[in-house]
Design a protein around this motif. Structure first.
Motif, mmCIF file in Angstrom:
data_model
loop_
_atom_site.group_PDB
_atom_site.id
_atom_site.type_symbol
_atom_site.label_atom_id
_atom_site.label_comp_id
_atom_site.label_asym_id
_atom_site.label_seq_id
_atom_site.Cartn_x
_atom_site.Cartn_y
_atom_site.Cartn_z
ATOM 1 N N MET A 167 44.963 20.955 11.901
ATOM 2 C CA MET A 167 45.218 22.417 10.479
ATOM 3 C C MET A 167 44.111 21.227 10.221
ATOM 4 O O MET A 167 42.921 22.057 9.577
ATOM 5 N N ARG A 168 44.074 19.573 9.866
ATOM 6 C CA ARG A 168 43.047 18.483 9.508
ATOM 7 C C ARG A 168 41.741 18.996 10.202
ATOM 8 O O ARG A 168 40.545 19.037 9.427
ATOM 9 N N TYR A 224 54.610 26.079 -0.069
ATOM 10 C CA TYR A 224 53.324 27.000 -1.084
ATOM 11 C C TYR A 224 53.597 26.909 -2.517
ATOM 12 O O TYR A 224 54.537 26.887 -2.932
ATOM 13 N N ASP A 225 52.497 27.599 -2.912
ATOM 14 C CA ASP A 225 52.609 27.327 -4.814
ATOM 15 C C ASP A 225 53.622 28.854 -4.986
ATOM 16 O O ASP A 225 54.278 28.977 -5.874
ATOM 17 N N ALA A 226 53.190 29.836 -4.254
ATOM 18 C CA ALA A 226 53.305 31.057 -4.479
ATOM 19 C C ALA A 226 54.769 31.956 -4.178
ATOM 20 O O ALA A 226 55.459 30.555 -3.824
ATOM 21 N N SER A 227 55.320 32.057 -5.368
ATOM 22 C CA SER A 227 57.135 32.906 -5.162
ATOM 23 C C SER A 227 56.731 34.057 -5.897
ATOM 24 O O SER A 227 56.053 34.718 -7.058
ATOM 25 N N ASN A 232 43.653 30.604 16.757
ATOM 26 C CA ASN A 232 43.995 29.441 15.788
ATOM 27 C C ASN A 232 44.157 29.819 14.597
ATOM 28 O O ASN A 232 43.774 29.765 13.205
ATOM 29 N N LYS A 233 45.352 30.419 14.038
ATOM 30 C CA LYS A 233 46.655 30.523 12.451
ATOM 31 C C LYS A 233 46.806 28.843 12.223
ATOM 32 O O LYS A 233 47.713 27.979 12.246
ATOM 33 N N MET A 234 45.715 28.661 11.493
ATOM 34 C CA MET A 234 45.861 26.405 10.201
ATOM 35 C C MET A 234 46.155 27.299 9.271
ATOM 36 O O MET A 234 45.808 26.931 8.520
ATOM 37 N N SER A 235 46.661 28.150 8.485
ATOM 38 C CA SER A 235 46.685 28.758 6.776
ATOM 39 C C SER A 235 45.208 28.789 6.862
ATOM 40 O O SER A 235 45.339 28.467 4.968
ATOM 41 N N GLN A 236 44.610 29.601 8.000
ATOM 42 C CA GLN A 236 43.132 29.530 6.796
ATOM 43 C C GLN A 236 43.091 30.759 5.848
ATOM 44 O O GLN A 236 42.043 30.611 4.464
ATOM 45 N N ASN A 237 44.104 31.500 5.368
ATOM 46 C CA ASN A 237 43.833 31.868 4.279
ATOM 47 C C ASN A 237 44.953 31.186 3.100
ATOM 48 O O ASN A 237 45.443 32.463 2.283
ATOM 49 N N LYS A 238 44.742 30.617 2.836
ATOM 50 C CA LYS A 238 45.987 29.858 2.048
ATOM 51 C C LYS A 238 44.762 29.101 1.460
ATOM 52 O O LYS A 238 44.232 28.605 1.432
ATOM 53 N N ASP A 262 46.929 21.488 1.525
ATOM 54 C CA ASP A 262 46.940 20.414 1.871
ATOM 55 C C ASP A 262 48.451 19.919 1.709
ATOM 56 O O ASP A 262 48.848 18.701 2.541
ATOM 57 N N ARG A 263 49.365 20.312 1.013
ATOM 58 C CA ARG A 263 50.650 20.450 0.941
ATOM 59 C C ARG A 263 51.114 20.478 2.275
ATOM 60 O O ARG A 263 51.926 19.922 1.977
ATOM 61 N N ILE A 264 51.120 21.424 3.291
ATOM 62 C CA ILE A 264 51.506 21.790 4.701
ATOM 63 C C ILE A 264 51.134 20.952 5.131
ATOM 64 O O ILE A 264 51.798 20.332 5.987
ATOM 65 N N ILE A 265 49.637 20.171 5.209
ATOM 66 C CA ILE A 265 49.484 18.749 5.787
ATOM 67 C C ILE A 265 50.590 17.927 5.775
ATOM 68 O O ILE A 265 51.156 17.029 6.498
ATOM 69 N N ALA A 266 50.798 17.590 4.365
ATOM 70 C CA ALA A 266 51.193 16.746 3.875
ATOM 71 C C ALA A 266 52.716 16.462 4.686
ATOM 72 O O ALA A 266 53.165 15.713 4.768
#
Length: 214
Positions: free
Chosen positions: A202-203, A89-92, A169-175, A181-185
């Motif tokens: 996810m894609r 994630y970007d967040a911290s 279907n929990k696929m980081s829709q809240n991000k 894109d970073r998670i998928i990579a």
């Protein structure tokens, strides 16, 4: 299963796709004799029926243990899933999570006749043998046909009309899109939590979301 509006999968078509792609399922019964009972079997979608109807079989004596036909059962189908590191994630600060797609299907099984059971068993074998270079059919030869008939007597065929389902279907829709894109990579990479199947799911999810917003 706890629901979150961001992750609810309400589409019957989406649940059918999940069933087609992930046919190994968990059958759960609340029985009067043994309490909670769970078994695992391959399941096919009845493509000729309206709504969601499952076809499967159980080995004896699971039909008795589950008290099949006497009450509603729960069938769980699990799609791709995996660990999502907060380092992606970007967040911290951030915490990890688990992405997944699953459906809980409810219905009362109908026990099939011996002939119907044979047809379901043949359909199951054909379904999984079709991709093989030289498919082995249940009745490919007289010898195999006789053997299959003898084995089939130890099984009970089921037709399970699904009357309701809960799917998620929990696929980081809240991000944010950049985080997705970073998670998928990362999932497509070679790290300890790489999962090409989860990356593909996810894609698919986020392409659908972006197309709907366009």
């Amino acid at each position: 299963m706890r629901q979150n509006p961001s992750f609810t999968m309400a589409s019957e078509d989406a649940v059918k796709r999940l069933i087609r792609e992930h046919p190994w399922m968990t059958i759960v019964s609340q029985t009067s004799a043994a309490g909670l009972v769970a078994s695992h079997y391959p399941v096919l979608l009845d493509e000729t029926a309206e709504g969601i109807v499952l076809l499967t079989h159980v080995g004896r004596p699971d039909d008795v243990v589950h008290e099949l036909g006497r009450h509603e059962i729960l069938v769980i189908v699990q799609g791709p899933h995996g660990y999502i590191s907060p380092g992606w994630y970007d967040a911290s600060p951030a915490v990890p999570t688990w992405n997944f797609v699953t459906a809980h299907l409810y219905g009362t099984p109908e026990l099939l006749s011996a002939d119907e059971n044979l047809r379901v068993l043949e359909a199951l074998v054909d379904h999984f043998e079709d991709p093989m270079p030289e498919p082995r059919r249940m009745r490919g030869t007289a010898e195999n046909s006789a053997y299959a008939d003898s084995i089939a007597t130890g099984t009970v065929g089921l037709r399970i009309p699904i009357t309701r389902f809960v799917a998620k279907n929990k696929m980081s829709q809240n991000k944010p899109a950049e985080t997705v894109d970073r998670i998928i990579a990362e999932l497509e990479g070679d790290g300890p939590y790489a999962s090409p199947a989860l990356a593909a799911e996810m894609r698919r999810t986020h392409e659908t979301i972006r197309a709907a917003r366009a």
